[in-house]
Write an enzyme that holds these catalytic residues in place. Sequence first.
Site, mmCIF file in Angstrom:
data_model
loop_
_atom_site.group_PDB
_atom_site.id
_atom_site.type_symbol
_atom_site.label_atom_id
_atom_site.label_comp_id
_atom_site.label_asym_id
_atom_site.label_seq_id
_atom_site.Cartn_x
_atom_site.Cartn_y
_atom_site.Cartn_z
ATOM 1 N N ASP A 255 60.239 -41.924 125.246
ATOM 2 C CA ASP A 255 61.355 -42.755 124.782
ATOM 3 C C ASP A 255 60.923 -43.434 123.492
ATOM 4 O O ASP A 255 59.933 -44.169 123.465
ATOM 5 C CB ASP A 255 61.675 -43.803 125.853
ATOM 6 C CG ASP A 255 62.930 -44.603 125.561
ATOM 7 O OD1 ASP A 255 63.348 -44.688 124.391
ATOM 8 O OD2 ASP A 255 63.482 -45.172 126.524
ATOM 9 N N ASP B 124 68.189 -49.240 130.276
ATOM 10 C CA ASP B 124 68.634 -49.634 128.946
ATOM 11 C C ASP B 124 69.224 -51.058 129.012
ATOM 12 O O ASP B 124 68.583 -51.961 129.547
ATOM 13 C CB ASP B 124 69.612 -48.576 128.412
ATOM 14 C CG ASP B 124 69.958 -48.725 126.943
ATOM 15 O OD1 ASP B 124 69.221 -48.191 126.106
ATOM 16 O OD2 ASP B 124 70.951 -49.408 126.638
ATOM 17 N N HIS C 73 64.300 -41.076 126.898
ATOM 18 C CA HIS C 73 65.048 -42.283 127.273
ATOM 19 C C HIS C 73 65.964 -42.033 128.464
ATOM 20 O O HIS C 73 66.035 -42.853 129.385
ATOM 21 C CB HIS C 73 65.869 -42.753 126.069
ATOM 22 C CG HIS C 73 66.666 -43.979 126.332
ATOM 23 N ND1 HIS C 73 66.087 -45.188 126.672
ATOM 24 C CD2 HIS C 73 68.016 -44.206 126.318
ATOM 25 C CE1 HIS C 73 67.030 -46.100 126.851
ATOM 26 N NE2 HIS C 73 68.205 -45.521 126.646
#
Length: 307
Positions: free
Chosen positions: A249, A113, A277
């Site tokens: 994701d 991320d 994710h």
Amino acid sequence: MGDARIDAALAEHFPFAGRWLELDGARLHYVDEGAGPPVLMVHGNPSWSLLFRGLIAGLRGEHRVIAPDHVGCGLSDKPDEARYSYTLRRRVADLGALIDRLDLSDLTLVVHDWGGMIGLAAALERQARIARLVILNTAAFLMPAGKRLPWTLWFTKHVPGLPALLVQGLNAFARGAARWGVVRPMPADVRAAYLGPYDTWHNRLATLRFVQDIPISPADESYMQAAWVDEHLAELADRPTLICWGERDFVFDLDYLAEWQRRFPAAEVRRFPSAGHYLPEDEPDGLLEAVRGFLPRTAPVAAGARK
């Protein structure tokens, strides 16, 4: 945290000794487990180093594993904005300070991320220390052509007033990520551990600022920093790289994976069709197996060959 249920969840799922790095205006929490070639794991938003608990436990027998919490996240201090600037540039400086203070070299960097942009920016500034990369559902480049933010992120970034109420008041972003960031639902105690550090309006400030800091246009404060990383990212493409990707994701989707493969054509790629994710939550065993296989068979770049 003050809530017995949350404290019990943290004790059960994150049984690592805490360490602290004193920064200007805040203390950064990190874990430092095991011994051997170092592996540094950098999380994003709205998670914290809890995300890497399986990798920490699984790698510390052969590696020194370091996992920090960004300031405002996890178990780190959560200062107000008078004492701390919640921007990409400050995040990169914090991580660089940790790398330098611990004098990490021949380093394997694991990023997820926001950790991709933060981690790769810090890596570009100290390339001689970086041996290998492990990329997990992230980006370290500007948004691929034709992509748009999911409406939830766009709303939180651009609409004034209400996002603060939802993100800081109701913890909607962290709660939503714990629900929609996985394919396999999190057990209630794991979800409690994820949400535990974000238990008050004040303690959710970083969650909101991370979204508002997403660099989309030159008008955004962190755009120039992100553009610099985008421009120089190829300087790290000679490092052995493993890309592990949760295919379900809805933010960092397969277009982002394709962009990584375009920029790092020699990278090994392991795709996880049934993961979202939070790949380490959906596929903890498969991810650990992939990383444990990658590390011993990829020799670090010779120091004299590095830039």
